[in-house]
Design a protein around this motif. Structure first.
Motif, PDB file in Angstrom:
ATOM      1  N   THR A   1      -2.696 -40.511  -2.176  1.00 52.40           N
ATOM      2  CA  THR A   1      -1.918 -39.410  -2.063  1.00 52.40           C
ATOM      3  C   THR A   1      -1.960 -38.270  -3.028  1.00 52.40           C
ATOM      4  O   THR A   1      -1.625 -37.313  -3.028  1.00 52.40           O
ATOM      5  CB  THR A   1      -0.414 -39.918  -2.088  1.00 52.40           C
TER       6      THR A   1
ATOM      7  N   ARG B   1      -3.479 -32.547  -4.842  1.00 53.54           N
ATOM      8  CA  ARG B   1      -4.717 -31.845  -5.232  1.00 53.54           C
ATOM      9  C   ARG B   1      -4.715 -30.537  -4.002  1.00 53.54           C
ATOM     10  O   ARG B   1      -5.322 -29.713  -4.560  1.00 53.54           O
ATOM     11  CB  ARG B   1      -5.815 -32.594  -5.140  1.00 53.54           C
TER      12      ARG B   1
ATOM     13  N   SER C   1      -0.541 -32.078 -11.022  1.00 51.83           N
ATOM     14  CA  SER C   1       0.643 -32.261 -11.546  1.00 51.83           C
ATOM     15  C   SER C   1       1.800 -31.594 -11.561  1.00 51.83           C
ATOM     16  O   SER C   1       2.957 -31.774 -11.883  1.00 51.83           O
ATOM     17  CB  SER C   1       0.359 -33.280 -12.781  1.00 51.83           C
TER      18      SER C   1
ATOM     19  N   ARG D   1       7.300 -32.240  -2.774  1.00 50.81           N
ATOM     20  CA  ARG D   1       7.418 -33.526  -2.501  1.00 50.81           C
ATOM     21  C   ARG D   1       7.650 -34.215  -1.286  1.00 50.81           C
ATOM     22  O   ARG D   1       7.321 -34.982  -0.698  1.00 50.81           O
ATOM     23  CB  ARG D   1       8.050 -34.490  -3.669  1.00 50.81           C
TER      24      ARG D   1
ATOM     25  N   ARG E   1       1.588 -42.228  -7.176  1.00 49.30           N
ATOM     26  CA  ARG E   1       2.552 -42.651  -8.617  1.00 49.30           C
ATOM     27  C   ARG E   1       3.960 -42.990  -8.011  1.00 49.30           C
ATOM     28  O   ARG E   1       4.801 -43.743  -8.917  1.00 49.30           O
ATOM     29  CB  ARG E   1       2.812 -41.088  -8.931  1.00 49.30           C
ATOM     30  N   ASP E   2       4.186 -42.753  -6.729  1.00 51.89           N
ATOM     31  CA  ASP E   2       5.744 -43.035  -6.372  1.00 51.89           C
ATOM     32  C   ASP E   2       5.612 -43.489  -4.961  1.00 51.89           C
ATOM     33  O   ASP E   2       6.576 -43.647  -4.151  1.00 51.89           O
ATOM     34  CB  ASP E   2       6.473 -41.807  -6.100  1.00 51.89           C
TER      35      ASP E   2
ATOM     36  N   ARG F   1      -0.600 -35.416 -18.968  1.00 50.56           N
ATOM     37  CA  ARG F   1      -0.571 -35.636 -17.387  1.00 50.56           C
ATOM     38  C   ARG F   1       0.479 -36.930 -17.339  1.00 50.56           C
ATOM     39  O   ARG F   1       1.534 -36.706 -16.562  1.00 50.56           O
ATOM     40  CB  ARG F   1      -1.776 -35.840 -16.663  1.00 50.56           C
TER      41      ARG F   1
ATOM     42  N   ASP G   1       4.177 -36.622 -15.464  1.00 50.93           N
ATOM     43  CA  ASP G   1       4.196 -37.417 -14.236  1.00 50.93           C
ATOM     44  C   ASP G   1       5.445 -38.456 -14.442  1.00 50.93           C
ATOM     45  O   ASP G   1       6.312 -38.749 -13.717  1.00 50.93           O
ATOM     46  CB  ASP G   1       2.900 -38.265 -13.980  1.00 50.93           C
TER      47      ASP G   1
ATOM     48  N   ARG H   1       9.079 -36.290 -14.920  1.00 55.54           N
ATOM     49  CA  ARG H   1       9.726 -35.330 -14.077  1.00 55.54           C
ATOM     50  C   ARG H   1      10.957 -36.084 -13.630  1.00 55.54           C
ATOM     51  O   ARG H   1      11.172 -37.284 -13.452  1.00 55.54           O
ATOM     52  CB  ARG H   1       8.885 -35.082 -13.120  1.00 55.54           C
TER      53      ARG H   1
HETATM   54  O1  C5P Z   1      -4.006 -39.369  -8.663  1.00 55.61           O
HETATM   55  P1  C5P Z   1      -4.478 -37.991  -8.894  1.00 55.61           P
HETATM   56  O2  C5P Z   1      -4.954 -37.932 -10.302  1.00 55.61           O
HETATM   57  O3  C5P Z   1      -5.275 -37.375  -7.742  1.00 55.61           O
HETATM   58  O4  C5P Z   1      -3.230 -37.244  -8.753  1.00 55.61           O
HETATM   59  C1  C5P Z   1      -2.947 -35.825  -8.950  1.00 55.61           C
HETATM   60  C2  C5P Z   1      -1.484 -35.477  -9.402  1.00 55.61           C
HETATM   61  O5  C5P Z   1      -0.851 -35.639  -8.554  1.00 55.61           O
HETATM   62  C3  C5P Z   1      -0.970 -36.538 -10.488  1.00 55.61           C
HETATM   63  O6  C5P Z   1      -1.284 -36.193 -11.759  1.00 55.61           O
HETATM   64  C4  C5P Z   1       0.463 -36.466 -10.204  1.00 55.61           C
HETATM   65  O7  C5P Z   1       1.232 -35.430 -10.628  1.00 55.61           O
HETATM   66  C5  C5P Z   1       0.650 -35.890  -8.587  1.00 55.61           C
HETATM   67  N1  C5P Z   1       0.686 -37.241  -7.640  1.00 55.61           N
HETATM   68  C6  C5P Z   1       2.334 -37.490  -7.464  1.00 55.61           C
HETATM   69  N2  C5P Z   1       2.459 -38.267  -6.381  1.00 55.61           N
HETATM   70  C7  C5P Z   1       1.427 -38.983  -5.913  1.00 55.61           C
HETATM   71  C8  C5P Z   1       0.242 -38.910  -6.187  1.00 55.61           C
HETATM   72  C9  C5P Z   1      -0.099 -37.871  -7.000  1.00 55.61           C
HETATM   73  O8  C5P Z   1       3.083 -36.878  -7.973  1.00 55.61           O
HETATM   74  N3  C5P Z   1       1.810 -40.091  -5.060  1.00 55.61           N
END
Ligand code: C5P
Length: 209
Positions: free
Chosen positions: A34, A39, A85, A94, A116-117, A166, A170, A173
């Protein structure tokens, strides 16, 4: 019977992505990173010169992301992770991505989602929840090695500072902060390789299926 969903959360460079791919291959499940969806939004905004805090444009971009066409090679750059992020703090972004992630999660015969969530917000009823972590120093070492292996200059101290910033963004927030779900199994990869982490995850999952 409902589909099996394996939810994997954790901070940047914790090893969750590698673990998620291995588990998906092992169980024959579909996998969604995700982070790539956030990204992809950040990448599109950067490419079009759109300010990263333009929530309306970012949310419209999020609605147009094709989950089948996420290119890890294009999106893996360190700067895109940093921009992602910033984009990821915006509730409208989101909301759009989480709805699409939930649809993906329902694909038979089962799915592995990492982010992350996932265990807390996207799939609170997941079959198994894992929270993968490692110390910031270990994660910075891994990320710096990865950047160097792509032939780019990697400054460990800079990468460590980026990782800490980061983590803070993360975890701090208001909307869907990074944190382990109450029922998540913790896997700390500071002192273990991917094979050990995979075996630990596999025994947790086998016991739950
Ligand atoms: O895991 P990755 O480094 O590719 O994620 C990039 C950014 O996307 C994270 O630092 C985070 O802020 C956000 N992200 C998120 N929720 C997710 C996956 C990623 O907020 N489920």
């Amino acid at each position: 019977m409902s589909k099996n969903v394996i939810a994997i959360d954790g901070p940047a460079a914790s090893g969750k992505g590698t673990l998620a791919r291995r588990l998906a291959a092992h169980y024959g499940y579909h996998h969604l990173d995700t982070g790539l969806t956030y990204r992809a939004v950040a990448h599109e905004l950067l490419e079009t010169g759109t300010p990263l805090d333009d929530e309306e444009r970012a949310a419209r971009t999020a609605l147009s992301i094709d989950f089948g066409a996420l290119d890890r090679t294009v999106l893996s750059a360190h700067e895109i992770g940093e921009a992602a992020s910033r984009v990821a703090v915006m509730p409208q972004v989101r909301k759009a991505l989480v709805e699409a992630q939930r649809r993906f999660a329902a694909t038979p015969p089962g799915t592995v989602l990492d982010g992350r969530d996932i265990g807390t917000v996207v799939c609170p009823d997941a079959t198994v929840k894992l929270y993968v972590t490692a110390s910031p120093e270990v994660r910075a070492g891994r990320r710096a090695a990865e950047i160097a292996s792509q032939g780019q200059p990697a400054d460990y101290d800079q990468v460590l500072a980026d990782i800490r910033r980061r983590d803070e963004r993360d975890s701090g927030r208001a909307d869907s902060p990074l944190k382990p779900a109450d029922d998540a199994h913790m896997i700390d990869t500071s002192d273990q390789g991917i094979d050990e982490a995979f075996e630990a995850a596999r025994s947790i999952i086998d016991a739950a299926l």
